[in-house]
Design a protein around this motif. Structure first.
Motif, mmCIF file in Angstrom:
data_model
loop_
_atom_site.group_PDB
_atom_site.id
_atom_site.type_symbol
_atom_site.label_atom_id
_atom_site.label_comp_id
_atom_site.label_asym_id
_atom_site.label_seq_id
_atom_site.Cartn_x
_atom_site.Cartn_y
_atom_site.Cartn_z
ATOM 1 N N UNK A 166 -12.677 0.184 -3.383
ATOM 2 C CA UNK A 166 -12.933 1.527 -2.876
ATOM 3 C C UNK A 166 -11.606 2.258 -2.677
ATOM 4 N N UNK A 167 -10.571 1.480 -2.354
ATOM 5 C CA UNK A 167 -9.256 2.061 -2.180
ATOM 6 C C UNK A 167 -8.768 2.746 -3.436
ATOM 7 N N UNK A 168 -9.105 2.188 -4.579
ATOM 8 C CA UNK A 168 -8.703 2.811 -5.842
ATOM 9 C C UNK A 168 -9.347 4.181 -5.983
ATOM 10 N N UNK A 169 -10.620 4.279 -5.623
ATOM 11 C CA UNK A 169 -11.319 5.560 -5.688
ATOM 12 C C UNK A 169 -10.702 6.569 -4.728
ATOM 13 N N UNK A 170 -10.400 6.102 -3.508
ATOM 14 C CA UNK A 170 -9.788 6.977 -2.509
ATOM 15 C C UNK A 170 -8.431 7.482 -2.995
ATOM 16 N N UNK A 171 -7.640 6.573 -3.548
ATOM 17 C CA UNK A 171 -6.306 6.936 -4.001
ATOM 18 C C UNK A 171 -6.360 7.937 -5.144
ATOM 19 N N UNK A 172 -7.281 7.727 -6.091
ATOM 20 C CA UNK A 172 -7.399 8.649 -7.219
ATOM 21 C C UNK A 172 -7.946 10.002 -6.766
ATOM 22 N N UNK A 173 -8.806 10.003 -5.739
ATOM 23 C CA UNK A 173 -9.298 11.270 -5.197
ATOM 24 C C UNK A 173 -8.147 12.079 -4.625
ATOM 25 N N UNK B 122 0.836 -1.206 0.000
ATOM 26 C CA UNK B 122 0.000 0.000 0.000
ATOM 27 C C UNK B 122 0.869 1.253 0.000
ATOM 28 N N UNK B 123 1.917 1.265 0.818
ATOM 29 C CA UNK B 123 2.812 2.417 0.872
ATOM 30 C C UNK B 123 3.572 2.619 -0.428
ATOM 31 N N UNK B 124 3.981 1.519 -1.057
ATOM 32 C CA UNK B 124 4.683 1.609 -2.337
ATOM 33 C C UNK B 124 3.784 2.243 -3.386
ATOM 34 N N UNK B 125 2.520 1.843 -3.398
ATOM 35 C CA UNK B 125 1.570 2.391 -4.373
ATOM 36 C C UNK B 125 1.327 3.871 -4.107
ATOM 37 N N UNK B 126 1.205 4.243 -2.839
ATOM 38 C CA UNK B 126 1.000 5.651 -2.489
ATOM 39 C C UNK B 126 2.202 6.489 -2.929
ATOM 40 N N UNK B 127 3.416 5.992 -2.652
ATOM 41 C CA UNK B 127 4.610 6.730 -3.077
ATOM 42 C C UNK B 127 4.635 6.896 -4.591
ATOM 43 N N UNK B 128 4.326 5.828 -5.302
ATOM 44 C CA UNK B 128 4.323 5.900 -6.764
ATOM 45 C C UNK B 128 3.286 6.898 -7.261
ATOM 46 N N UNK C 154 -2.503 6.938 -13.957
ATOM 47 C CA UNK C 154 -2.217 6.530 -12.577
ATOM 48 C C UNK C 154 -3.012 5.291 -12.196
ATOM 49 N N UNK C 155 -4.253 5.212 -12.666
ATOM 50 C CA UNK C 155 -5.067 4.035 -12.399
ATOM 51 C C UNK C 155 -4.414 2.803 -13.007
ATOM 52 N N UNK D 245 -4.987 11.677 -5.443
ATOM 53 C CA UNK D 245 -4.111 12.023 -6.568
ATOM 54 C C UNK D 245 -4.632 13.244 -7.307
ATOM 55 N N UNK D 246 -5.960 13.336 -7.451
ATOM 56 C CA UNK D 246 -6.552 14.497 -8.116
ATOM 57 C C UNK D 246 -6.261 15.767 -7.325
ATOM 58 N N UNK D 247 -6.311 15.663 -5.994
ATOM 59 C CA UNK D 247 -5.999 16.827 -5.156
ATOM 60 C C UNK D 247 -4.540 17.240 -5.316
ATOM 61 N N UNK D 248 -3.640 16.259 -5.275
ATOM 62 C CA UNK D 248 -2.215 16.549 -5.404
ATOM 63 C C UNK D 248 -1.894 17.107 -6.794
ATOM 64 N N UNK D 249 -2.706 16.731 -7.779
ATOM 65 C CA UNK D 249 -2.480 17.234 -9.140
ATOM 66 C C UNK D 249 -2.505 18.754 -9.188
ATOM 67 N N UNK D 250 -3.278 19.382 -8.308
ATOM 68 C CA UNK D 250 -3.331 20.849 -8.305
ATOM 69 C C UNK D 250 -2.038 21.454 -7.789
ATOM 70 N N UNK D 251 -1.362 20.761 -6.862
ATOM 71 C CA UNK D 251 -0.037 21.232 -6.468
ATOM 72 C C UNK D 251 0.932 21.061 -7.630
ATOM 73 N N UNK D 252 0.755 19.961 -8.379
ATOM 74 C CA UNK D 252 1.621 19.722 -9.534
ATOM 75 C C UNK D 252 1.408 20.785 -10.605
ATOM 76 N N UNK D 253 0.145 21.175 -10.810
ATOM 77 C CA UNK D 253 -0.144 22.225 -11.799
ATOM 78 C C UNK D 253 0.533 23.525 -11.399
ATOM 79 N N UNK D 254 0.426 23.875 -10.111
ATOM 80 C CA UNK D 254 1.046 25.111 -9.642
ATOM 81 C C UNK D 254 2.563 25.064 -9.815
#
Length: 269
Positions: free
Chosen positions: A156-163, A78-84, A130-131, A165-174
């Motif tokens: 459900x974990x996939x949905x949580x992780x992508x949610x 789980x941690x490896x996937x989160x880091x990736x 990412x999915x 990731x979508x939030x972090x994407x805004x930091x990436x955009x900035x």
């Protein structure tokens, strides 16, 4: 892109109506995904790196950390996937910065489409990639001995992780908007993401760390996300980590989405 996709749905003053903007965003996302066919190396980035992470953490650290690679994989996957996921989010910043530097977004902005469609399309396409990476890592982990005992809740974990990731994407955009070139984006990714992931419960139990460090680790968003994803995959209690992961995702979006959109609209490169 057809003429209908580009021009249909214009409202008063030339503003694009929401249904048309959504169609245009989907078209831009598809454009980004189709580009993989012409640049297969892009898909390699989303495939080789995840595979490498799983193998390295399992077989290099597994015996030392848990006595056997398979036992450690049960905790660490789980941690490896989160880091990736966090590292892949920085691809959004790098590709956006490259497109801005080369004038690709200038050409897209000249089209009669919603100004935000190219940006949102890029984010949606990157989440799809990412999915793919996440499912690839779960499949590989299963082949190496990981047991998914969480049942349907694991999905459900996939949905949580992508949610998240979508939030972090805004930091990436900035970051992509503010960085002068793609090399500076990469520097930020390594100096920020590595400490964030390694000072979390992604790879080791929190109680094995010094007390002064545990205070940070327990509130680290990577800890919350790793514990939530791990609990969903393994079928263990994860209510609190899921809640705090969603809180972090909402907070990151609330802060960085307006900043990223402001930088995007004011960019004149």
């Amino acid at each position: 892109m057809t003429g209908t996709t580009l021009t249909d749905g214009l409202g008063r003053g030339g503003r694009v109506r929401l249904p048309a903007a959504l169609r245009q965003t989907a078209t831009m996302a598809w454009r980004s995904l189709v580009s993989v066919k012409h640049n297969p190396l892009e898909l390699v980035d989303y495939s080789i790196t995840p595979i490498m992470f799983v193998f390295l953490f399992t077989y290099v650290f597994g015996g030392q950390m848990a006595g056997s690679p398979q036992e450690y994989l049960q905790y660490a996957l789980a941690g490896i996937i989160v880091q990736n996921t966090l590292f892949m989010s920085m691809y959004t910043a790098m590709s956006l910065n490259t497109d801005l530097t080369k004038g690709v977004f200038d050409r897209l902005r000249s089209l009669p489409i919603a100004r935000s469609a190219p940006l949102f399309g890029r984010i949606v396409a990157d989440l799809a990639k990412q999915l793919w990476a996440m499912l690839l890592m779960i499949a590989l982990g299963t082949l190496l001995g990981f047991e998914i005992s969480g049942g349907p809740a694991g999905f459900v974990g996939a949905t949580l992780l992508l949610t998240f990731a979508a939030a972090v994407s805004w930091t990436a955009v900035l970051i992509g908007m503010m960085a002068a070139d793609v090399e500076k984006v990469q520097v930020f990714a390594f100096t920020f993401i590595f400490p964030l992931t390694f000072t979390s419960s992604a790879f080791v139990e929190v109680d094995t760390m010094p007390g002064w460090l545990q205070a940070w680790v327990e509130v680290n968003p990577v800890t919350q996300l790793s514990d939530a994803f791990r609990g969903l995959l393994l079928g263990t209690p994860a209510g609190a980590p899921i809640f705090w992961s969603l809180v972090w995702a909402a907070g990151i979006t609330a802060v960085f989405m307006p900043l990223a959109m402001r930088a995007y609209r004011s960019d004149n490169r």
